[in-house]
Structure formats: structure tokens, C-alpha cells
Scaffold this active site. Structure first.
Site, PDB file in Angstrom:
ATOM      1  N   GLY A   1      34.331  38.575  37.735  1.00  0.00           N
ATOM      2  CA  GLY A   1      34.543  37.844  39.046  1.00  0.00           C
ATOM      3  C   GLY A   1      36.008  38.616  39.310  1.00  0.00           C
ATOM      4  O   GLY A   1      36.228  39.542  38.883  1.00  0.00           O
ATOM      5  N   SER A   2      36.867  37.799  40.002  1.00  0.00           N
ATOM      6  CA  SER A   2      37.994  38.298  40.514  1.00  0.00           C
ATOM      7  C   SER A   2      39.044  38.400  39.555  1.00  0.00           C
ATOM      8  O   SER A   2      39.045  37.394  38.464  1.00  0.00           O
ATOM      9  CB  SER A   2      38.619  37.331  41.804  1.00  0.00           C
ATOM     10  OG  SER A   2      38.874  36.202  41.314  1.00  0.00           O
TER      11      SER A   2
ATOM     12  N   GLU B   1      35.271  40.955  33.087  1.00  0.00           N
ATOM     13  CA  GLU B   1      35.143  42.058  34.018  1.00  0.00           C
ATOM     14  C   GLU B   1      35.566  41.526  35.430  1.00  0.00           C
ATOM     15  O   GLU B   1      34.795  41.073  36.091  1.00  0.00           O
ATOM     16  CB  GLU B   1      33.544  42.499  33.884  1.00  0.00           C
ATOM     17  CG  GLU B   1      33.278  43.852  34.312  1.00  0.00           C
ATOM     18  CD  GLU B   1      33.159  43.845  35.721  1.00  0.00           C
ATOM     19  OE1 GLU B   1      34.153  44.280  36.373  1.00  0.00           O
ATOM     20  OE2 GLU B   1      31.910  43.758  36.145  1.00  0.00           O
ATOM     21  N   LEU B   2      36.683  42.600  35.699  1.00  0.00           N
ATOM     22  CA  LEU B   2      37.541  41.900  36.928  1.00  0.00           C
ATOM     23  C   LEU B   2      37.455  42.734  37.989  1.00  0.00           C
ATOM     24  O   LEU B   2      38.286  42.591  38.915  1.00  0.00           O
ATOM     25  CB  LEU B   2      38.925  41.524  36.409  1.00  0.00           C
ATOM     26  CG  LEU B   2      39.170  40.589  35.124  1.00  0.00           C
ATOM     27  CD1 LEU B   2      40.555  40.358  34.814  1.00  0.00           C
ATOM     28  CD2 LEU B   2      38.484  39.342  35.618  1.00  0.00           C
TER      29      LEU B   2
ATOM     30  N   CYS C   1      31.466  46.258  41.597  1.00  0.00           N
ATOM     31  CA  CYS C   1      32.850  46.783  40.816  1.00  0.00           C
ATOM     32  C   CYS C   1      33.028  48.189  40.781  1.00  0.00           C
ATOM     33  O   CYS C   1      34.097  48.711  40.645  1.00  0.00           O
ATOM     34  CB  CYS C   1      32.959  46.108  39.527  1.00  0.00           C
ATOM     35  SG  CYS C   1      32.719  44.052  39.829  1.00  0.00           S
TER      36      CYS C   1
ATOM     37  N   GLU D   1      40.788  46.211  45.586  1.00  0.00           N
ATOM     38  CA  GLU D   1      39.643  46.255  45.573  1.00  0.00           C
ATOM     39  C   GLU D   1      39.106  45.768  47.053  1.00  0.00           C
ATOM     40  O   GLU D   1      38.919  44.503  47.264  1.00  0.00           O
ATOM     41  CB  GLU D   1      38.587  45.381  44.470  1.00  0.00           C
ATOM     42  CG  GLU D   1      37.366  45.710  44.133  1.00  0.00           C
ATOM     43  CD  GLU D   1      36.716  44.802  43.258  1.00  0.00           C
ATOM     44  OE1 GLU D   1      35.688  45.546  42.633  1.00  0.00           O
ATOM     45  OE2 GLU D   1      37.299  43.892  42.909  1.00  0.00           O
TER      46      GLU D   1
END
Length: 479
Positions: free
Chosen positions: A227-228, A247-248, A285, A379
Site C-alpha cells: 500500500g501507501s 511493498e510501498l 506500482c 507516485e
């Protein structure tokens, strides 16, 4: 429309507060479920803790059989599941079908890994004092896993939490994204068809503000979050004694090197970049966001890229011909619009796109973007490309590294020395040579550096993250 059940300790149940899931494209209701109560959350976590020892002792064939079953059932129900993904997420049906295919592969790979997750035998008689000794190094589960998943891949990113947990014999509690719980609940339905022990899995619809009660629970020693960045950083700070994998997201860049100069090569790069900056409406992502082009190729390449992006069809995601659907919500599209407008105010040029229609934002290319503009530095998570020229390959590498993120990068080159220079120089978790950074295979290690997180997904890598080594030394053994 009856509410869809969720799963507590492998059993379908209903909560009390009902939630409706709406189609991002036209706003129609597509499903309902209920939120887990505090007692149901407690029952799920307690069951995971209680079954942990039993789960760790499950024979490999039992774990593999359950994973194989889910893989087969996903394949059998592929079209229905793809339509569900499109309905709750808004991604075009062609990409939803691809996601079901990937989830099918994820569970198949997990079954194969479960069968060969055997450990390592080390001889210790490398020194005289250890003559007659050997060591068996096995990996054992650290305990139950908490998996927190995002909306952009509502099936396959749940699969990447659940499948490796089952493969190693670790119970898992999943909290799916509030916007897209239905795909995760369907996966729970398929898991419930297996012979896994009660408590092995739970799928709990919860609002994000209730995630902390799960994150902080000491009975869930592993937290796997996708996520964020701000939320991931908060999780990591709040539970320093837990094993946390994050996992950002990223700000994926691609470089067209000097040798990638032929007409066919430039056309191929333009098509690949156009497609994979806008698939999932840019909500990936590793969607291409930044494009760096060698300066003597730039003027010839930009028109090709603009033409390729303009060919993409935007519209109803249920239409098989649609390339780009809506974002997950109108609020998400408005945010993208605000970032693009701010960049233009700061001096950027819109080469194509740039006009929002409800939750849909068109594929957009920006040039002359200031480096501190959000569409360049952060992002975007939307269908927006930033294109810039660089003097040479080294300048391109430096531009890619000039980011707070480091998930994956793409390098278009034929030269082996440039490929190895990229692998050596770029501060990312993966370098894709000859293609965009959006490539991912389910079995390969996947994760990033810097603000893109810690740990790796991919079946074997996640299985390593969920386990720890245990050494058994045997004495008096003649080799």
C-alpha cells in the site's frame, strides 16, 4: 442482492454493519458484504494462534494439494472472477482476465514450492573439531501472518500473501482493501473448499482505521503490507519487534539508451511504454511514470510515443476493446487532475490528454516538467507519463536514481555492458532490460529499495520472509 459472507477461521460468517461496493465506471452497486465485529476479529486471530503448531506440522502434500485446488478453481471460474474484478476495481476486462491468470499461476507456483521447500544439508567436517558432524538447516514458520492488501490487484496481491503462507504452513489473516473486498472473499470461498485445518485462514472486511488492532496484536508476528508509503512507514514504526514486509509503491522510470535507435526499436518502445503507463489506469506500482530519452533520439521518439498513447481506447471497462478504464474512484481521478494542473502551472507542457471525465482520467503525457512537481517526484498512481531528455546513459541512470523510490526500472539497450552497468548502478529492486519496468513474474523476487519498501514478494522469497532457519546438528555421522 444478498451480502457476501466473509471468513473467520475458514468458516463463512456475516457481521453487522453492511457495506456496498460500487462500480468505479458508472457508480452502480455490484456487491455487498458486512464488516467484521470486534468479537469476530478476536476469533480469527485466536484461531490463527491456536492452529499455528498444527499448521507448521502439515505434510507438504496437504499444503500443496490445497494450493493446487485453488489454482484449478481459479482457472475453472476465470471469466466470472475477471468480471468481478472489473466490477469492483474498474480495470478493463482484458487486464482483469490477465490478473486471474496470474493468480492461477501464483497458487500453482506455491504448490510447487511447498513440495520442494526442504532445507539444506551442510557438512561440518571442514574443521578437525567437527569431524563426524552434519547440519540440517530447515526453515520453520515464524507464526501467523497478517496480510493487508490494496485495491489495484484485488485478487493477485491477496494471492501473493495467502499462497506463500499456506506453502510454509503459516496461518494467515487477510484484511483486504475496503474499496475492493469481493475478490478476496471469493478467494476465501475457494480456500474453504480445501481440507486445510480450521483457523488456517480468515478474510476480514474492515475499514482502514481498524487495521491497527490487527497490526498491534502480538499473536500475529508477521505483517505483510502492500500500500501507501506513509501507512507502511507508520506500521513499521508501530511494531518494531515484528517482522514487517512492505511493498510501498514506486515511481517507475525507463531509459532509452543511445543504441536503441532503429525505427522498429523506437516503435516497440513507444508501444510498450504507452501500454504499461496506462494499464490498470496507471494504478500499478510498476506502471511507467518517468521516461528518459537520449537527447539525439528525443525529437524522433516523442511523436511516436504521443501517437501510441492516443491510440489507446478509454471507456467502459467491460468492453474487451477498452485499454484504459476509470480510476478506482472519482476522488482518485481528481487528485491526478490536481497534480497535472499544478505541473502545468509550474511550466510543464501537456503533449496529449489532461481532461478528466468523472472517475476517468485520459492517458496523459507531460514534457518540460519541473523536477519538484508531484507528477515527477511522487507516485502518481494514474495514467500520466513524464518525458525528459538526457545527455547520455550515465545521465539517464542518475535521473532514474534521483527519486525517493526504487522499485523497478526499465532500460532499452542491446549492449551487455550497458545492461550490467544499469544493474550495478540503479538503486532499484529490479532492472528489466529491453522492456518497461512493468514486467513481473510470480516466482521472481519482487520488491524495492528506499521508499519502495523492505522485503520481497514472489513465492520463494515470501516463504523465506515468513520463516526462520532452524538448525539440527547430527553428531557421530560418518560421511
Amino acid at each position: 442482492m444478498e451480502p457476501t459472507a466473509f471468513f473467520v477461521a475458514g468458516r463463512p460468517v456475516h457481521g453487522v454493519d453492511e457495506v456496498t461496493v460500487y462500480h468505479p465506471y458508472d457508480g452502480r452497486p455490484v456487491g455487498r458484504t458486512t464488516l467484521a465485529t470486534a468479537d469476530q476479529v478476536e476469533a480469527a486471530v485466536s484461531a490463527a494462534a491456536d492452529v499455528a503448531a498444527t499448521a507448521a506440522a502439515l505434510p507438504a502434500y496437504v499444503r500443496a494439494a490445497a494450493l493446487d485446488h485453488v489454482s484449478r478453481r481459479l482457472a475453472e471460474r476465470a471469466e466470472d472472477i475477471a468480471e468481478l474484478i472489473t466490477a469492483e476495481n474498474g480495470k478493463p476486462i482484458r487486464w482483469a482476465r490477465a490478473e486471474v491468470g496470474r493468480a492461477t499461476s501464483t497458487f500453482r507456483w506455491a504448490a510447487e514450492e511447498a513440495r520442494r521447500f526442504s532445507g539444506e544439508l551442510q557438512r561440518l567436517d571442514t574443521d578437525p573439531a567437527a569431524a563426524g558432524r552434519i547440519a540440517l538447516v530447515r526453515r520453520v514458520p515464524k507464526g501467523p501472518v497478517l496480510g493487508i492488501t490494496p485495491f489495484n490487484f484485488p485478487l493477485n496481491l491477496v494471492a501473493h500473501k495467502v499462497a506463500p503462507a499456506i506453502a510454509v504452513g503459516a496461518p494467515i489473516v487477510v484484511k483486504p482493501a475496503p474499496a475492493t473486498p469481493l475478490s478476496a472473499l471469493l478467494l476465501g470461498e475457494l480456500l474453504a473448499e480445501t481440507e486445510l485445518p480450521e483457523g488456517m485462514f480468515s478474510v476480514l472486511p474492515l475499514p482502514n482505521e481498524r487495521a491497527a488492532e490487527l497490526v498491534n496484536d502480538p499473536r500475529l508476528p508477521i505483517v505483510s503490507f502492500t500500500g501507501s508509503g506513509p501507512v507502511g512507514a507508520m506500521i513499521r514504526r508501530s511494531v518494531p519487534d515484528k517482522h514487517v514486509t512492505l511493498e510501498l509503491g514506486g515511481n517507475a522510470a525507463v531509459l532509452l539508451c543511445q543504441d536503441w535507435a532503429g525505427d522498429e526499436e523506437l516503435s516497440f518502445a513507444a508501444q510498450r511504454i504507452a501500454t504499461f503507463s496506462n494499464y490498470q489506469a496507471g494504478q500499478s506500482c510498476i506502471a511507467v511514470q518517468r521516461v528518459y530519452v537520449h537527447e539525439w533520439l528525443y525529437d524522433g521518439f516523442l511523436p511516436r510515443l504521443v501517437a501510441a498513447v492516443r491510440e489507446l481506447r478509454t471507456g467502459d471497462p467491460a468492453d474487451p476493446l477498452t485499454d484504459v478504464g476509470p480510476l478506482v474512484s472519482e476522488a482518485a481521478a481528481r487528485r491526478v487532475e490536481e497534480w497535472v494542473d499544478a505541473a502545468v502551472t509550474a511550466g510543464a507542457t501537456i503533449e496529449t490528454g489532461g481532461r478528466r471525465d468523472g472517475a476517468t482520467y485520459p492517458p496523459t503525457i507531460l514534457s518540460a516538467v519541473p523536477r519538484d512537481a508531484k507528477v515527477h517526484a511522487e507516485e502518481v498512481f494514474g495514467p500520466v507519463l513524464v518525458v525528459d531528455r538526457v545527455a547520455d546513459d550515465d545521465a539517464g541512470f542518475a535521473a532514474i536514481n534521483d527519486s525517493a523510490y526504487g522499485l523497478q526500472a526499465g532500460v532499452f539497450t542491446h549492449r551487455l555492458d550497458v545492461a550490467f552497468a544499469a544493474a550495478r548502478t540503479l538503486e532499484v529492486g529490479g532492472v528489466i532490460v529491453g522492456d518497461v519496468p512493468s514486467y513481473r513474474a510470480e516466482q521472481m523476487p519482487y520488491g524495492g529499495m528506499k521508499g519502495s519498501g523492505v522485503g520481497r514478494e514472489g513465492l520463494h522469497s515470501a516463504m523465506d520472509d515468513y520463516t526462520e532457519p532452524r538448525v539440527t546438528v547430527l553428531t557421530g555421522v560418518r560421511l
